[in-house]
Motif scaffolding. Structure first.
Motif, PDB file in Angstrom:
ATOM      1  N   PRO A  46       0.949  -1.512   0.442  1.00 21.91           N
ATOM      2  CA  PRO A  46      -0.411   0.173  -0.171  1.00 21.91           C
ATOM      3  C   PRO A  46       0.803   1.422   0.285  1.00 21.91           C
ATOM      4  O   PRO A  46       0.562   2.314  -0.797  1.00 21.91           O
ATOM      5  CB  PRO A  46      -0.714   0.301   1.129  1.00 21.91           C
ATOM      6  N   LEU A  47       2.126   1.637   0.645  1.00 22.78           N
ATOM      7  CA  LEU A  47       3.017   2.139   0.559  1.00 22.78           C
ATOM      8  C   LEU A  47       3.401   2.756  -0.394  1.00 22.78           C
ATOM      9  O   LEU A  47       3.708   4.053  -1.176  1.00 22.78           O
ATOM     10  CB  LEU A  47       3.821   2.141   1.946  1.00 22.78           C
ATOM     11  N   LEU A  48       3.827   1.699  -1.782  1.00 24.15           N
ATOM     12  CA  LEU A  48       4.315   1.901  -2.896  1.00 24.15           C
ATOM     13  C   LEU A  48       3.288   2.678  -3.827  1.00 24.15           C
ATOM     14  O   LEU A  48       4.231   3.688  -4.624  1.00 24.15           O
ATOM     15  CB  LEU A  48       4.496   0.572  -3.211  1.00 24.15           C
ATOM     16  N   PHE A  49       1.862   2.237  -3.363  1.00 27.80           N
ATOM     17  CA  PHE A  49       1.245   2.632  -4.848  1.00 27.80           C
ATOM     18  C   PHE A  49       0.820   4.225  -3.889  1.00 27.80           C
ATOM     19  O   PHE A  49       0.432   4.843  -4.499  1.00 27.80           O
ATOM     20  CB  PHE A  49      -0.323   1.422  -4.509  1.00 27.80           C
ATOM     21  N   ILE A  50       0.548   4.752  -2.528  1.00 27.59           N
ATOM     22  CA  ILE A  50       0.594   5.896  -2.209  1.00 27.59           C
ATOM     23  C   ILE A  50       1.432   6.619  -2.680  1.00 27.59           C
ATOM     24  O   ILE A  50       0.785   7.417  -2.582  1.00 27.59           O
ATOM     25  CB  ILE A  50       0.038   5.641  -0.412  1.00 27.59           C
ATOM     26  N   SER A 174      13.679   5.814  -4.191  1.00 28.96           N
ATOM     27  CA  SER A 174      12.865   6.034  -2.807  1.00 28.96           C
ATOM     28  C   SER A 174      12.831   4.673  -1.847  1.00 28.96           C
ATOM     29  O   SER A 174      13.582   3.351  -2.435  1.00 28.96           O
ATOM     30  CB  SER A 174      11.125   5.815  -2.843  1.00 28.96           C
ATOM     31  N   VAL A 175      12.994   5.394  -0.369  1.00 26.93           N
ATOM     32  CA  VAL A 175      12.623   4.146   0.261  1.00 26.93           C
ATOM     33  C   VAL A 175      11.994   2.707   0.559  1.00 26.93           C
ATOM     34  O   VAL A 175      12.652   2.529   0.882  1.00 26.93           O
ATOM     35  CB  VAL A 175      13.344   4.952   1.598  1.00 26.93           C
ATOM     36  N   VAL A 176      11.030   3.791   0.430  1.00 27.22           N
ATOM     37  CA  VAL A 176       9.447   2.482  -0.022  1.00 27.22           C
ATOM     38  C   VAL A 176       9.771   1.672  -1.153  1.00 27.22           C
ATOM     39  O   VAL A 176       9.676   0.107  -0.831  1.00 27.22           O
ATOM     40  CB  VAL A 176       8.322   3.529   0.107  1.00 27.22           C
ATOM     41  N   THR A 177      10.414   2.060  -2.106  1.00 22.40           N
ATOM     42  CA  THR A 177      10.766   1.173  -3.264  1.00 22.40           C
ATOM     43  C   THR A 177      11.839   0.367  -2.813  1.00 22.40           C
ATOM     44  O   THR A 177      11.320  -1.142  -3.603  1.00 22.40           O
ATOM     45  CB  THR A 177      10.933   2.379  -4.732  1.00 22.40           C
ATOM     46  N   ILE A 220       7.021  -5.855  10.753  1.00 21.11           N
ATOM     47  CA  ILE A 220       7.623  -5.319  11.365  1.00 21.11           C
ATOM     48  C   ILE A 220       8.929  -5.455  11.608  1.00 21.11           C
ATOM     49  O   ILE A 220       9.701  -4.050  10.893  1.00 21.11           O
ATOM     50  CB  ILE A 220       7.184  -5.577  13.227  1.00 21.11           C
ATOM     51  N   ASN A 221       9.195  -6.250  11.875  1.00 24.05           N
ATOM     52  CA  ASN A 221      10.779  -6.649  11.678  1.00 24.05           C
ATOM     53  C   ASN A 221      11.458  -6.303  10.276  1.00 24.05           C
ATOM     54  O   ASN A 221      12.476  -5.564  10.181  1.00 24.05           O
ATOM     55  CB  ASN A 221      11.120  -7.553  12.321  1.00 24.05           C
ATOM     56  N   SER A 222      11.005  -6.826   8.561  1.00 20.51           N
ATOM     57  CA  SER A 222      11.647  -6.904   7.435  1.00 20.51           C
ATOM     58  C   SER A 222      11.069  -5.555   7.386  1.00 20.51           C
ATOM     59  O   SER A 222      11.754  -4.802   6.592  1.00 20.51           O
ATOM     60  CB  SER A 222      11.212  -8.450   7.217  1.00 20.51           C
ATOM     61  N   GLY A 223       9.357  -5.376   7.391  1.00 20.20           N
ATOM     62  CA  GLY A 223       9.562  -4.777   6.163  1.00 20.20           C
ATOM     63  C   GLY A 223       9.402  -3.023   6.741  1.00 20.20           C
ATOM     64  O   GLY A 223      10.073  -2.356   6.180  1.00 20.20           O
ATOM     65  N   VAL A 224       9.480  -2.704   8.635  1.00 21.38           N
ATOM     66  CA  VAL A 224       9.072  -1.591   8.342  1.00 21.38           C
ATOM     67  C   VAL A 224      11.267  -1.120   8.750  1.00 21.38           C
ATOM     68  O   VAL A 224      11.165  -0.045   8.844  1.00 21.38           O
ATOM     69  CB  VAL A 224       8.999  -1.280   9.886  1.00 21.38           C
ATOM     70  N   GLY A 225      11.621  -2.676   9.126  1.00 24.65           N
ATOM     71  CA  GLY A 225      12.885  -2.351   9.392  1.00 24.65           C
ATOM     72  C   GLY A 225      13.625  -2.082   8.258  1.00 24.65           C
ATOM     73  O   GLY A 225      14.388  -1.363   8.485  1.00 24.65           O
ATOM     74  N   ASN A 226      13.415  -2.609   6.977  1.00 22.80           N
ATOM     75  CA  ASN A 226      14.265  -1.842   5.926  1.00 22.80           C
ATOM     76  C   ASN A 226      13.934  -0.564   5.159  1.00 22.80           C
ATOM     77  O   ASN A 226      14.468  -0.578   4.483  1.00 22.80           O
ATOM     78  CB  ASN A 226      13.302  -3.055   4.673  1.00 22.80           C
ATOM     79  N   LEU A 227      12.605  -0.109   5.572  1.00 22.14           N
ATOM     80  CA  LEU A 227      12.320   1.049   5.667  1.00 22.14           C
ATOM     81  C   LEU A 227      13.566   1.813   5.935  1.00 22.14           C
ATOM     82  O   LEU A 227      14.310   2.804   6.187  1.00 22.14           O
ATOM     83  CB  LEU A 227      10.871   1.612   5.639  1.00 22.14           C
ATOM     84  N   LEU A 228      13.361   1.967   7.346  1.00 20.56           N
ATOM     85  CA  LEU A 228      14.755   2.690   8.392  1.00 20.56           C
ATOM     86  C   LEU A 228      15.856   2.335   7.517  1.00 20.56           C
ATOM     87  O   LEU A 228      16.972   2.845   7.620  1.00 20.56           O
ATOM     88  CB  LEU A 228      14.275   2.285  10.237  1.00 20.56           C
ATOM     89  N   TYR A 229      16.908   0.613   7.619  1.00 17.14           N
ATOM     90  CA  TYR A 229      17.854   0.676   7.405  1.00 17.14           C
ATOM     91  C   TYR A 229      18.065   1.516   5.548  1.00 17.14           C
ATOM     92  O   TYR A 229      18.815   2.590   5.377  1.00 17.14           O
ATOM     93  CB  TYR A 229      17.633  -0.833   6.479  1.00 17.14           C
TER      94      TYR A 229
END
Length: 289
Positions: A46-50, A174-177, A220-229
């Protein structure tokens, strides 16, 4: 802000070994990687499309965008999950802390980049702290199995290579991509291997416990974590981002103290101070590519 992101990421990734160990009795390592990446991709879609990040997928050199993330998710995660079958959690985190060292070596000798003296000092200080935690922590050297340790070091070296290549070639995305593609490529890489090794692994999702663990590990650990990383890689460089591997074992030990009431010795406290100081040194000067 990158420093705060690094501390938050250490909390997320510091528990990765724990969740993986809980899933290993019921799932093959390849199945764990598949569902971990799948749950992460579902969260990020969803973040990718938003953010209209999908438009970036049509850029040139798409092979770099597809290939480099495999070095940070699909390939090393399978190797890492396999090695955890025979390694203590804390020892695994300590071996994983060699990431910044690989980052410096790859930057110097593979990418022919320049590393500031301050960065080299920060790596040495951080690894000294981790070594102290290893000597005086709850785990002993006898827990380490040589083959599994080598496998984990291989995974860490691939992870470090991915960070260096991302900082060099994928800075325009982008970070999301970057995060979404990492999860998708990990899913696609692990899928055929999972169908061959453990085709009935989906049955394990019938238990709420397993779904919850995969949600924490994947979303959480991988999805959100990768955004931060990827945010840290893009804003501060590869070696600063790889310093997360110094914070992870300390986070693991501290979580064990607060949640499991495990003892924390003076060596761990000294190690924590050295690790935090290494992060301070690392953020003062970035790597010049």
């Amino acid at each position: 802000m990158p420093t705060i992101a690094l501390l938050v990421l250490s909390l997320l990734w510091g528990s990765t070994f724990y969740f993986t160990k809980l899933l290993l009795p019921e799932f093959h390592p390849i199945s764990i990687v598949f569902f971990r990446c799948l749950f992460g991709a579902i969260l990020l879609m969803p973040l990718l499309f938003i953010g209209k990040g999908y438009k970036e997928l049509s850029r040139k050199k798409i092979y770099l965008l597809a290939g480099i993330p495999l070095l940070s998710a699909g390939v090393p995660w399978i190797i890492m999950s396999s090695s955890l079958r025979h390694l203590d959690t804390t020892v695994s985190a300590v071996l994983n802390a060699t990431g910044p060292i690989f980052g410096v070596l790859l930057t110097l000798f593979v990418m022919k980049g320049h590393v500031e003296k301050q960065e080299k000092v920060s790596v040495a200080v951080g690894f000294t702290g981790i070594f102290i935690a290893f000597l005086f922590g709850p785990s002993s050297v006898g827990d380490v199995q040589f083959t599994s340790a080598l496998m984990l070091l291989l995974a860490v070296s691939l992870y470090a290579l991915s960070a260096v290549l991302t900082n060099r070639f994928l800075h325009g995305y982008s970070v999301v991509t970057l995060s979404f593609v990492t999860m998708v490529m990990g899913t696609l890489f692990a899928a055929p291997l999972m169908l061959f090794m453990e085709p009935a692994s989906y049955r394990g999702l019938g238990e709420f416990r397993n779904v919850f663990l995969f949600f924490m590990l994947g979303a959480i650990n991988s999805g959100v974590g990768n955004l931060l990383y990827y945010y840290i890689v893009k804003s501060r460089g590869a070696i600063f981002a790889l310093s997360i591997t110094y914070l992870m074992p300390i986070t693991t030990i501290l979580l064990g103290f607060f949640l499991l009431h495990e003892p924390v010795g003076i060596g761990t406290l000294i190690a924590l101070l050295l690790v935090l100081y290494s992060v301070f040194l690392s953020k003062r000067k970035d790597v010049e590519q």
